[in-house]
Enzyme design. Structure first.
Site, PDB file in Angstrom:
ATOM      1  N   CYS A  92       0.865  -1.170   0.000  1.00 24.92           N
ATOM      2  CA  CYS A  92       0.000   0.000   0.000  1.00 24.92           C
ATOM      3  C   CYS A  92       0.910   1.230   0.000  1.00 24.92           C
ATOM      4  CB  CYS A  92      -0.854  -0.033   1.267  1.00 24.92           C
ATOM      5  SG  CYS A  92      -1.804   1.460   1.560  1.00 24.92           S
ATOM      6  N   CYS A 203      -0.793   3.889  -6.260  1.00 24.84           N
ATOM      7  CA  CYS A 203      -1.692   3.259  -5.285  1.00 24.84           C
ATOM      8  C   CYS A 203      -1.943   1.855  -5.798  1.00 24.84           C
ATOM      9  CB  CYS A 203      -3.006   4.030  -5.198  1.00 24.84           C
ATOM     10  SG  CYS A 203      -4.302   3.164  -4.276  1.00 24.84           S
TER      11      CYS A 203
HETATM   12  N1  DGL Z   1      -3.841   0.467  -1.800  1.00 27.32           N
HETATM   13  C1  DGL Z   1      -3.730   1.673  -1.016  1.00 27.32           C
HETATM   14  C2  DGL Z   1      -2.538   2.479  -1.562  1.00 27.32           C
HETATM   15  O1  DGL Z   1      -1.711   1.910  -2.248  1.00 27.32           O
HETATM   16  C3  DGL Z   1      -5.068   2.318  -0.981  1.00 27.32           C
HETATM   17  C4  DGL Z   1      -5.181   3.497  -0.115  1.00 27.32           C
HETATM   18  C5  DGL Z   1      -6.514   3.688   0.525  1.00 27.32           C
HETATM   19  O2  DGL Z   1      -7.009   2.750   1.155  1.00 27.32           O
HETATM   20  O3  DGL Z   1      -7.001   4.820   0.421  1.00 27.32           O
HETATM   21  O4  DGL Z   1      -2.360   3.651  -1.298  1.00 27.32           O
END
Ligand code: DGL
Length: 242
Positions: A92, A203
């Site tokens: 993430c 993301c």
């Molecule tokens: N997969 C997360 C990232 O890479 C998502 C962020 C979120 O939950 O807003 O930032």
């Protein structure tokens, strides 16, 4: 028996059996986004012992206060450590931006791998000299991005755009809907007008939206760092496996 999994123990070998130390690898994300990274890793180490945590109760992280994201990261890391993980992947970008540094201090015995926006390859491949980074607010404001940008992309213009609503679209299975088309278009169009020819997916949820991105901007190169991160995890994995 020719392969046995043991954690945190020295491999033992005998003539008849070969015991292979497999360091358990833990992944976590606010939801399903990090699966893009776990899948890329399993594609090159299919026998790896992997745990994945999706923190759905707190998803999305991008709109939460950074202290709360930090607290979730600490708690999820602790859970994965208790389950025997030796390598932990912050699958993430938001958690990587907010918590990677502190987690390394809090858990010195753990090898962490974080997500880093692919600004370097984007700057190398841009012909217009304008690249985009699509990410959540905390990632765009984070030190990790500004450091990478000043180290590798001083010679290009970087447009930082928040993918507002993108995570929710992915989590609710609405990728192939008019709503997704409209939400993505409203973010991408200003980037295209500014001349972006390479856009970094900052993301881990966003690769799920690639069909929509490509339909709206077929001439743009979208960079997903998952494979590069997977290679980094594999190198650590091989090192710990001995
Ligand atoms: N997969 C997360 C990232 O890479 C998502 C962020 C979120 O939950 O807003 O930032």
């Amino acid at each position: 028996m020719d392969r046995t999994t043991i954690n945190n123990e020295k491999p033992v070998s005998s003539e008849k059996s070969r015991i292979v130390l497999k360091p358990r690898v833990g992944f976590f994300d606010s939801g399903i986004g990090g699966i893009t990274v776990a899948k890329a890793f399993l594609a090159i180490r299919p026998d790896a012992d992997v745990l994945y945590t999706a923190d759905w109760t707190y998803c999305p992280y991008g709109s939460r206060p950074e202290e709360e994201v930090m607290e979730r990261a600490r708690k999820l890391t602790n859970d994965l450590v208790r389950q025997g993980c030796k390598i932990i992947v912050l699958a993430c970008n938001t958690v990587s931006a907010v918590a990677l540094k502190s987690l390394r201090t809090l858990f010195p015995e753990i090898r962490f791998v974080g997500m880093e926006p692919a600004v370097k390859p984007a700057a190398e491949q841009s012909r217009t000299g304008v690249i985009g980074v699509l990410a959540t607010g905390p990632t765009l404001r984070g030190e990790l991005l500004s450091k990478t940008a000043s180290r590798y992309a001083n010679h290009v213009r970087i447009l930082r755009s928040e993918g507002t609503g993108f995570v929710e679209l992915v989590e609710s299975g609405k990728v192939h809907t008019p709503e997704a088309e409209q939400t993505v278009r409203s973010v991408l169009e200003p980037m295209l007008e500014a001349g972006c020819d390479v856009i970094v997916l900052g993301c881990t949820h966003f690769p799920f939206l690639l069909p929509v991105f490509r339909r709206i901007a077929p001439e743009v190169l979208f960079l997903d760092p998952a494979k590069a991160v997977a290679r980094r995890i594999a190198a650590l994995y091989d090192e710990l496996a001995g």
